[in-house]
Structure formats: C-alpha cells, structure tokens
Design an enzyme around this catalytic site. Structure first.
Site, short mmCIF file in Angstrom:
data_model
loop_
_atom_site.label_atom_id
_atom_site.label_comp_id
_atom_site.label_asym_id
_atom_site.label_seq_id
_atom_site.Cartn_x
_atom_site.Cartn_y
_atom_site.Cartn_z
CB CYS A 198 45.90 87.31 97.36
SG CYS A 198 45.57 88.90 98.27
NE ARG A 204 43.59 83.68 93.47
CZ ARG A 204 43.44 82.02 93.72
NH1 ARG A 204 43.27 81.10 93.60
NH2 ARG A 204 43.09 82.55 94.94
CD1 TRP A 206 40.39 92.02 95.13
CD2 TRP A 206 40.28 91.08 97.08
NE1 TRP A 206 39.34 92.16 95.61
CE2 TRP A 206 38.99 91.93 96.85
CE3 TRP A 206 40.28 91.22 98.91
CZ2 TRP A 206 37.66 92.20 97.76
CZ3 TRP A 206 39.22 91.44 99.61
CH2 TRP A 206 37.99 92.29 98.76
CG ASN A 264 47.56 85.13 98.72
OD1 ASN A 264 48.07 85.96 98.23
ND2 ASN A 264 47.12 83.49 97.78
N GLY A 265 46.13 86.05 102.55
CA GLY A 265 45.03 85.50 104.32
C GLY A 265 45.25 87.18 104.91
CD GLU A 269 23.56 83.61 88.88
OE1 GLU A 269 23.94 84.37 90.37
OE2 GLU A 269 24.46 83.57 88.79
CE LYS A 322 26.52 86.20 87.72
NZ LYS A 322 26.91 84.81 88.56
CD GLU A 328 29.21 88.83 90.70
OE1 GLU A 328 28.46 87.98 89.68
OE2 GLU A 328 30.13 88.49 91.29
CG HIS A 334 4.82 93.03 101.02
ND1 HIS A 334 3.75 92.81 101.65
CD2 HIS A 334 4.29 91.69 100.37
CE1 HIS A 334 2.90 92.31 101.56
NE2 HIS A 334 3.13 91.15 100.80
CE LYS A 337 35.37 82.25 89.17
NZ LYS A 337 33.97 82.65 88.35
C1 AGP Z 1 29.46 85.06 91.49
O1 AGP Z 1 29.10 85.65 90.41
C2 AGP Z 1 30.08 85.80 92.17
N1 AGP Z 1 31.89 85.83 91.54
C3 AGP Z 1 30.44 85.27 93.65
O2 AGP Z 1 29.07 85.78 94.63
C4 AGP Z 1 31.13 83.09 93.84
O3 AGP Z 1 29.68 83.38 93.50
C5 AGP Z 1 31.17 83.46 95.81
O4 AGP Z 1 32.36 84.34 96.27
C6 AGP Z 1 30.86 81.79 96.28
O5 AGP Z 1 32.33 81.41 94.77
P1 AGP Z 1 32.27 80.05 95.12
O6 AGP Z 1 31.60 79.45 94.22
O7 AGP Z 1 33.53 79.55 94.69
O8 AGP Z 1 32.33 79.26 96.56
#
Ligand code: AGP
Length: 610
Positions: A2, A27, A72, A98-99, A483, A487, A490, A506, A605
């Site tokens: 949010c 975000r 959000w 927000n929250g 990673e 990516k 996501e 395994h 974000k």
């Molecule tokens: C990564 O591509 C993400 N969208 C997500 O995993 C992110 O890295 C995670 O939410 C942590 O965020 P931060 O680094 O702002 O703490």
C-alpha cells in the site's frame, strides 16, 4: 505494498496526489483512491490502476487538501468498496491506511453496538468509524480523536486522515508502517515513500513509531503518543527524478539490470584502494572490534536479500572464518532464537522497510546483539534502527523484481567479509590484494556480459512456454540458482525451483524429462568436477541443459544444449557475474509471455506487513 500520499498547500491536491501515487505504483497494488476536502468530502476510489482513478477525477470538486492511496489487499478482496479512502458515517472524515489492525473485529463489534454501520470487509474502516466516534461522543478535535482511537488499536499503521470540520489540516500517524512529511514552500506533503514527494521537495521528516503529526500548509507538529511535542530532524533527500524514470528502456527492470556496472562502481567508490589492497567501510569501522571477535554472525533477510545473505554465508565463513547462520527473517523470532551479546546480526534489505526483517532486527537488539544493516534506501526504518551499517548505494530500485540491489548487496557483503578478514588476518595481504583487484574489475565484466544480451534473448525465445524450470548450482552458485529461479517465477509466473546441484538426486530428479529446462550455474572451479557429474545425471534423463560457465569450461559446454560464458573471475566473486544472465533470461521470457514485468501480479515492492 500500500502507498499513501497527502497534500496541503496552494496547488490542486488531486494533481499532486495522482503524481505521487504514480511514483508509488512500483510498490505493487490492486486499487487506488483519493479524498479531497473542499467544503465537503469528495471521495473517488476503485479497483485497478491509478490511471483509472485519474479518469474519475473530472467529477471531483477541486481542492487544495487531500489524501490518496494505493491498496494491496490484506483484509477483503481487491474491489471498489474495499479500496481506500474509508469514510466515517457522516461522510465528513476520510482515512487511508497501510498496515493491519489486528483487533479490528472486537472494535467493529463495539462500534456496531453504538449504531455504526459498515460497508466494507476491511480492517481500516473500523479506524475511520472509531476516530469519528471520539469526535462525536467526546467532542474531540481530529488530533485528539486520533490519539484516543489509536490507544485502543493493536496492529500496525501508517495513517493519513482528513475531516471537513478540520479543513486545513491532515493528521498522520505511524506504527510499523513508514510515513514521512515532505516540507515545501507554503505546502506540505505526506507519503509512505520518498519517491512520491521528491518532485516537490528534498526536505523530509521521517515519522517514528508511535508518533502522530498535525500537518498544515505552512507548519507541522509531531507528537509522541503521550501528546508531547517532539523536535524532529529534517533530512535532505538525495533522489534525482532521472533515477526514477525509465530513461528510454521499455521497463524499469531492464534499466536496472543494465545499470549494474555503474551501481557496483558506485558501491565500491571510496571503499577500495586497489594499489594498497585496502578496504575502508566507514559505516562499520566503529564496531570492527566486535565483528572481529564475534562468536557467530546471523544474517536475517527475506526473498532476494535472503539469497544475498546466503552468498554472505559463504563469504564470511570462507574469508573471515566466522560461523554464519542465514535466517528467513519471518521465521527468526518465532522460534525463540538463542542469541546474545556475543552474536552479531546483519540484516539485509533493499527497501529497509520489510516488516519481517524489522521484527528480526528488533528481536536481536532486545537480546543484546549488535545489529548491522546492509540497506539501500537511505533513512529507511531498518537503516535508522540498526546500530551501524553499510549502504549499498544502488539508487532507487523501481522494478518489483530485485536485480541491481542483489548485486550491490553481494558487493557490500564481500567488502565486509574482506575487511574483517583483513583485520583478523585470516587471509594473507597478498590474496586480499588479488581479491580487491578482481573486485574492482567486476563492473567492467558485468558490462561485457550485458553486451551479449541477445544471446540470452535467443535462449529465452526457445523456452518461453516451458511450464517448469530447474536451477542448479553448488557452493557460491547455489544462492544464485535460488535467485535465478525466484526471478523467473516472480515475473513470468513459470514454476521454477532452485536447488543445490547434488540435492537434485534426492528428489527433484524425478521431474526431469525432455520437457524440463535445467539451468546449471557451473562457474566455481572447486566444485566443477562434481557439477559435471550432476549435469550428466540430468542429461541421462533427457533434461535440456542451459549452462552458465566460465570461458574454459569445455566439459560443461559440450554437455549443455546452450552455454553462456561469463568472463573469467574468482569463485568468491562469481555470483556477481553469474546472476546477470539469469536476470536477463527471466526478463526476456516474461516479456515474451506478455507479463507485467515491473509490477508482477500479487507482488509488492516493499512488504510492510508480517
Ligand atoms: C525480490 O525480487 C523480491 N520482490 C522480494 O523477494 C524482496 O527481495 C523481499 O521482499 C525483501 O525485500 P527487501 O530487500 O526490501 O527487504
């Protein structure tokens, strides 16, 4: 997640708020809304993008005071009714939040008993009605009503509230969700993220937890929860508008991938003396004794930052000879962690606002551990609450999928490990000099990889519609495999798994057939032989191998259907290079699939709820 924007001044509030909300789009959100006060309360809101909201504004009365929101969804589906702002019963008060209000159902029950009616499924609407009840029953001012209401609330909030009976003010409150006041000339802004105000001012005041502010056109007062007026430091923002634009790239993500040579150079600037083989990290010099004598390092983070932390584990154990545990920040405090003043925690966070990481930080601090931050956003909550730290200086990362922050985080963790190793003498001066020299060459080498982006694009074109991917790596390449898989899932919504290569046999080996692309990261010398065996295992089951290799790795090149070579480097530095082709691979696949690369579905974000 949010976003909040508020404006009070001489301009049309709706224009400034829409501009700000657009800056916050990155975000992640599902609906947007705005409330303008001008004699009456004008609220427009709905599911969808800020552009939809903008179209609704032609019917809104102009005004110079207002608040806006991108939502959000947490409580209640993303729809028009659940969108913010939420209003009081008399349609005089509007509030954005927000929250999460954890005790909302108890509060709601009480308010219903008092005759309040609710229209939405949100926890937020309770706040609007509760504050209104104090104004009506107690004859409170808006500020007093917010104080009284928040004493009854359990949960987290960043709040902005306007009321037609108090037309020349916005009330803001913060607990666990970031908020800042932007100080302009005869105007004030309020936002949950500095990028929303940077166009109008470079002077900001960050609210801390428990604080409530009354914001007027030409003044602001920040109070503690106990009504005591506080003196707040005014910070200068170092955000340039250009950094927040796409600058000719089709997506922020691609721009940020291509920015990495510059980002790593910026991150190294002033911290490396290549001639002397010397590392200087001003942010942690004062705690170096503690680091050198640390019994254990605990790295806590989430998502991509957690993957950087895993690279950190290899680095600190290998170079600085300190035992390391890498924790999912979200799990850390719920398992009653055994941590004390002999431990050092490093929290890694791009945004500096991730709620789970912040909770881990506070838990470690409460148990006496020294907590260091590896953070991108200057002035963020994590940056302010850590005892010391090193900024990664990656500039604003707008694409939801983290790219440049990952490489900058790994760069900083490498510098930290080298610096401790230098102080502890766990690595010889000669080897440190070689490592420092190689590290300084990383930006150039990333540039070389990026020059060959079409090669990755061609591979992406062949695998665009694969339903699953497996990513395998060993040693320093294992976190990179994780990673790479993150990516891809996501932004392309393809199911992808990252695994330590040897672990494949395994279980995941059962998935391999001629339909399964397997991305192998074979860039660490000391595990190459074993990696070759793992690749043979995949090949024997007809898996399709895409390999990331170092230039002379003919063995893997011959086994792979496609091989992409990174420039020669040392094993410890390889994650900084091997991750680049994987970022590009996921980007091109997502674009081919028509996905919203910068704002992937359901993602935010900065994740400011636990
Ligand atoms: C990564 O591509 C993400 N969208 C997500 O995993 C992110 O890295 C995670 O939410 C942590 O965020 P931060 O680094 O702002 O703490």
């Amino acid at each position: 997640m949010c976003g909040i924007v508020g404006y009070i001044g001489n301009k049309q509030a709706s224009e400034v708020i829409i501009n700000g909300l657009k800056r916050l789009e990155y975000r992640g959100y599902d609906s947007a809304g705005i409330a303008i006060v001008n004699g009456e309360l004008n609220v427009k809101k709905g599911k969808g993008k800020v552009a939809n909201l903008e179209k609704m504004l032609s019917s809104v009365r102009k005004g110079t005071v207002g608040i806006g929101h991108t939502r959000w969804a947490t409580h209640g589906a993303p729809n028009d009714i659940n969108s913010h702002p939420h209003t009081g019963q008399r349609n005089k008060l509007a509030l954005v939040h927000n929250g999460i209000i954890e005790n909302y159902s108890i509060l709601k029950k009480k308010l219903i008993e008092q005759g309040y009616e609710f229209y939405s499924d949100t926890d937020t609407e309770v706040l609007a009605k509760l504050i209104e009840s104090f104004i009506e029953n107690n004859k409170d001012s808006l500020l007093e009503a917010v104080h009284h209401a928040l004493h009854q609330v359990t949960g987290t909030y960043g709040l902005a509230i306007v009321h037609t009976d108090f037309p020349n003010q916005i009330i803001a409150a913060r607990k666990g969700s970031p908020l800042l006041i932007g100080i302009g000339e005869d105007e004030m802004l309020l936002a949950s993220d500095a990028s929303a105000v940077a166009e109008y001012t470079d002077k900001v005041v960050y609210l801390d937890d428990g604080e409530i502010a009354i914001i007027k056109k030409d003044s602001y007062i920040v109070e503690s929860a106990e009504h005591i007026e506080l003196t707040k430091e005014v910070h200068e923002l170092a955000l340039s508008l250009e950094e927040m634009e796409k600058s000719g790239y089709p997506h922020f993500m691609l721009k940020e991938i291509f920015e990495q040579p510059k980002v790593i150079s910026d991150c190294l600037r002033g911290r490396l003396d290549v001639e002397q083989g010397q590392i200087t990290l001003g942010g942690i010099e004062g705690v170096m004794d503690k680091l050198v004598n640390a019994k254990r390092l605990i790295i806590a983070a989430c998502g991509t930052s957690w993957h950087s932390g895993l690279v950190g584990e290899y680095l600190f154990e290998h170079l600085a000879k300190i035992p390391v545990e890498v924790e999912y920040a979200s799990e850390f405090r719920y398992r009653e962690p055994l941590i004390d003043e002999d431990d050092v925690m490093i929290v890694v966070s791009q945004s500096g606002e991730t709620a789970d990481t912040l909770a881990a930080l506070r838990e470690a601090k409460s148990k006496g551990a020294l907590v260091l931050g590896v953070v991108n956003v200057v002035g963020s909550t994590i940056a302010r609450e850590t005892d010391a730290g090193v900024y990664i200086h990656a500039g604003p990362e707008i694409g939801v999928a983290s790219t440049k922050a990952f490489t900058a985080q790994v760069t900083v963790l490498t510098l930290m490990a080298l610096s401790i190793a230098q102080h502890k003498k766990t690595v010889s001066p000669k080897r440190i000099k070689t490592l420092v020299k190689e590290l300084a060459l990383v930006p150039e080498k990333i540039g070389e990889i990026l020059e060959h982006h079409e090669k990755i694009e061609k591979i992406a074109n062949l695998f665009t519609y694969a339903p699953n991917f497996l990513y395998l790596g060993r040693s320093y390449s294992f976190p990179v495999a994780l990673e790479g898989a993150l990516k891809l899932k996501e932004i392309s919504y393809i199911h992808a798994e990252g695994y330590p290569a040897a672990e494949m046999k395994h279980g995941p080996i059962a998935l391999i057939d001629e339909m399964m692309p397997v991305v192998v990261i074979a860039a660490t010398q000391h595990t190459n032989e074993k990696m070759v065996s793992n690749i043979e295992e995949v090949k024997a089951r007809k898996g399709r191998i895409i390999a990331i290799i170092t230039p002379d790795n003919n063995e893997v090149e011959d086994l792979a259907e496609f091989a992409f070579s990174i420039p020669e480097t040392m094993d410890v530095l390889s994650p900084l290079l091997t991750v680049i082709p994987l970022q590009l691979l996921s980007y091109y696949i997502a674009v081919n699939r028509g996905c919203d690369v910068d704002q992937p579905r359901n993602l935010a974000k900065s994740v400011t709820v636990e």
